[in-house]
Write an enzyme that holds these catalytic residues in place. Structure first.
Site, PDB file in Angstrom:
ATOM      1  CG  HIS A 436      -0.499   0.040   2.518  1.00 40.37           C
ATOM      2  ND1 HIS A 436      -1.287   0.286   3.603  1.00 40.37           N
ATOM      3  CD2 HIS A 436       0.753  -0.127   2.993  1.00 40.37           C
ATOM      4  CE1 HIS A 436      -0.552   0.275   4.694  1.00 40.37           C
ATOM      5  NE2 HIS A 436       0.670   0.029   4.354  1.00 40.37           N
ATOM      6  CD  GLU A 437      -0.525   5.434   1.354  1.00 39.60           C
ATOM      7  OE1 GLU A 437      -0.256   6.226   0.431  1.00 39.60           O
ATOM      8  OE2 GLU A 437      -1.650   5.340   1.852  1.00 39.60           O
ATOM      9  N   GLY A 438       1.742   2.791  -2.607  1.00 38.68           N
ATOM     10  CA  GLY A 438       2.704   2.617  -3.696  1.00 38.68           C
ATOM     11  C   GLY A 438       3.569   1.409  -3.439  1.00 38.68           C
ATOM     12  CG  HIS A 443       7.553   4.049  -3.387  1.00 35.46           C
ATOM     13  ND1 HIS A 443       7.293   5.387  -3.255  1.00 35.46           N
ATOM     14  CD2 HIS A 443       6.513   3.411  -2.816  1.00 35.46           C
ATOM     15  CE1 HIS A 443       6.150   5.551  -2.610  1.00 35.46           C
ATOM     16  NE2 HIS A 443       5.657   4.368  -2.341  1.00 35.46           N
TER      17      HIS A 443
END
Ligand SMILES: Cc1cc2nc3c(=O)[nH]c(=O)nc-3n(C[C@H](O)[C@H](O)[C@H](O)COP(=O)(O)OP(=O)(O)OC[C@H]3O[C@@H](n4cnc5c(N)ncnc54)[C@H](O)[C@@H]3O)c2cc1C
Length: 585
Positions: A436-438, A443
């Site tokens: 999650h969050e990329g 990234h």
């Protein structure tokens, strides 16, 4: 479950006072009403709730996750008093200005306080973290109506918030968001669409849940430039009443961890009555959401550290009391078995865990402090460093934290592979942090393809200066300081080479090993923290000094040399997987 300190308070104190001197932040006007004692009190209050209330409830909450009952999500009854305790810590708005109900607390202090809560129960803490991010979006970009109606209640924890980005066809690629927002003459929009994995998307802890949702205004351009941000409450405010806003829960995801926090499939507008209010300008949704996602990435990074830390402490306690085998070279088979800490290989695993946990913790506090300096004045390089380090602060604890969590299972032997012992649960919890969050892969592309090369490498130049400051501080450890300098030079040279490859039109060759580049950069970034920690640790507590320096020695001898292999992969643009035809698999 036995008691667990969650973090070693000596590490927190070392980072707080010696390494980063967080009380010195009070010299900045924004933080001037604080002093060392108020900072310490915030951390201490969170630590107490984490140890005394949240952690002891971990197993109960994991065994009875939220359920869907008549279209509503019902959480474990024990979560209600815990949520009130969490809310009473007044952390949701703590870093925000006093005018909006905050305390103007440095993010670095907030990060240390919340570290304990996340270690105690990442899922339960998630309600607070999500609410903070969602309310901050309204504070930053919402109009007066949204700010008055939603923000104060969210900052007080009376209502919670979510980030509602993901859709079945739009995960990593938010350009493919398809939820449609149709304008109405009354000023609001009518939303229609399906969201998935929305954490905290419904529950019975508060009267309302406020979704900060991405959607596309009817007729908007395709792709990322046509995505807008909306405030979509579960229940909308009409006069003094809260009225159902046509947000339906269509499914509860059966997760392998983070059990206290429901992640849901949601449907907006099944009855064509889901009202949303535009936040900020049309088509700026992704830009706004990045504010929240960058904060959320620091939170996820800290989650990774925290989840590895609680498992590390469990592994230490277990290893100290588990008798098994005899020392190498022992001659007497009748001699009693020794605790497994007597075996060097077990100590190897424990030290590696600790080096990942505390090195990661230092990186997270550093990154948070750069956010404080960038937003509230002080250090000209801070904004660049924050931007550069955010993907590393997010992914290192997730990836290497997972290895640390696996080592905690390994140290428990067969017992670790059973659900009677808690270490397997934290391994499952940790896995989410690389997703999650990329995802890590996304990234990595962002770090090498954008952040490291933007502005002619301005952020890397700032980073290089920061490394030199640490090398000066750690000059007494001359070998480590020299090795860190050489590693920094390698990152700079490699980045220039890869950027030149990209500028020459070979972006595939530049980015093929972006994940190795991220691993390399993170390995150097953690060596940077270990030189800093080793230089700062005093001999007030000789055992703590010894273990801190042992971690530094481990990182420089065992981890840092890996960067040469990783650099060779990036340079050669090794193509085995690039040229792989998926049909061969
Ligand atoms: C427990 C949980 C909670 C969540 N909470 C929320 C929430 O509160 N709000 C919310 O909006 N979302 C939430 N999410 C969704 C999460 O953000 C997404 O799962 C994540 O963005 C990845 O999207 P995806 O699952 O569709 O995977 P995909 O995007 O399909 O990715 C699958 C794999 O392909 C790789 N990949 C995809 N695209 C590329 C590319 N261009 N280049 C290289 N590799 C690529 C990825 O790295 C990954 O390994 C949550 C997810 C989970 C599991």
């Amino acid at each position: 479950m036995r008691d667990n300190p969650l973090f070693d308070d000596r590490d927190i104190a070392l980072l707080f006072d010696e390494v980063f001197d967080l009380p010195a932040l009070t010299a900045l006007p924004y933080f001037a009403d604080h002093d060392r004692a108020t900072f310490a009190a915030v951390i201490d209050a969170a630590r107490r709730v984490a140890r005394a209330a949240l952690y002891p409830a971990y197993r109960a909450l994991a065994e009875q996750p939220p359920r869907l009952v008549d279209g509503r999500v019902v959480v474990h009854p024990q979560l209600h008093p815990l949520f009130r305790q969490l809310r009473d810590l007044d952390l949701i708005a703590a870093p925000r200005p006093v005018e909006v109900g905050g305390q103007q607390l440095p993010l670095a202090v907030f990060t240390l306080a919340t570290a304990y809560l996340m270690a105690a129960n990442a899922g339960a803490y998630g309600y607070l973290g999500l609410t903070q991010g969602a309310a901050h979006l309204i504070e930053a970009f919402g109009d007066a109506h949204l700010r008055a109606t939603y923000m104060p209640r969210m900052y007080r924890g009376e209502w919670t918030g979510t980030m509602a980005l993901t859709e079945p066809q739009a995960g990593s690629s938010l350009a493919d968001v398809a939820t449609v927002a149709t304008p109405t003459a009354a000023g609001h929009y009518l939303l229609r669409g399906a969201k998935i994995f929305i954490s905290g998307g419904d529950h019975d802890l508060t009267d309302n849940v406020v979704h900060l949702a991405l959607a596309r205004i009817a007729g908007a351009p395709a792709g990322i430039k046509g995505v807008s941000l909306f405030c979509v409450p579960r229940r909308r405010v009409e006069g003094d009443a809260l009225v159902d806003n046509d947000v339906a829960v269509t499914g509860v995801i059966h997760k392998i961890g983070w059990k206290a926090l429901p992640s849901l499939a949601l449907a907006f507008g099944e009855r064509d009555d889901c009202r949303g209010w535009l936040v900020g300008e049309p088509h700026q949704g992704i830009r706004y959401m990045f504010q929240m996602m960058n904060e959320a990435r620091i939170m996820v990074g800290m989650n990774g550290v925290a989840t590895a830390s609680v498992a590390y402490h469990e592994a230490v306690a277990y290893a100290r009391e588990r008798p098994q085998g005899r020392p190498l070279g022992a001659k007497d088979p009748a001699a009693p078995p020794v605790a497994i800490t007597a075996h060097a290989d077990v100590r190897r695993m424990l030290l590696r865990q600790r080096a990942i946990v505390v090195g990661g913790l230092a990186l997270l506090v550093r990154t948070s402090r750069y956010a404080d300096l960038a937003h509230h004045g002080g250090d000209g390089d801070a904004g660049l460093l924050l931007d550069l380090l955010t993907p590393i602060a997010k992914t290192f604890p997730a990836e290497r934290g997972f290895e640390a969590n696996a080592l905690a299972v390994q140290i428990h032997g067969g017992y670790g592979y059973s659900s009677e012992y808690p270490v397997e649960a934290w391994l499952r919890e940790q896995k989410l942090n690389s997703i999650h969050e990329g995802t890590t892969g996304i990234h990595a592309l962002d770090l090498l393809g954008r952040r490291a090369v933007a502005g002619g490498g301005a952020a890397l130049a700032a980073w290089s200066r920061a490394i030199d400051q640490t090398r000066a501080r750690g000059a007494a450890d001359a070998t480590w300081a020299a090795e860190l300098g050489a590693a920094r030079d390698l990152v700079l040279a490699l980045t220039r080479e890869l950027a030149a490859r990209g500028l020459g039109g070979d972006s595939e060759g530049m980015l093929a090993h972006a994940t190795d580049y991220l691993d390399l950069f993170a390995t150097v970034a953690i060596a940077w923290q270990w030189l800093e920690l080793a230089a700062a640790v005093t001999d007030r507590d000789p055992a703590h000094r010894a273990v801190t320096r042992a971690c530094a020695a481990y990182w420089f001898a065992t981890e840092l040399p890996r960067i040469h292999h990783l650099a060779a992969l990036c340079r050669s643009a090794e193509r085995s997987f690039v040229d792989l035809d998926p049909a061969w698999l």
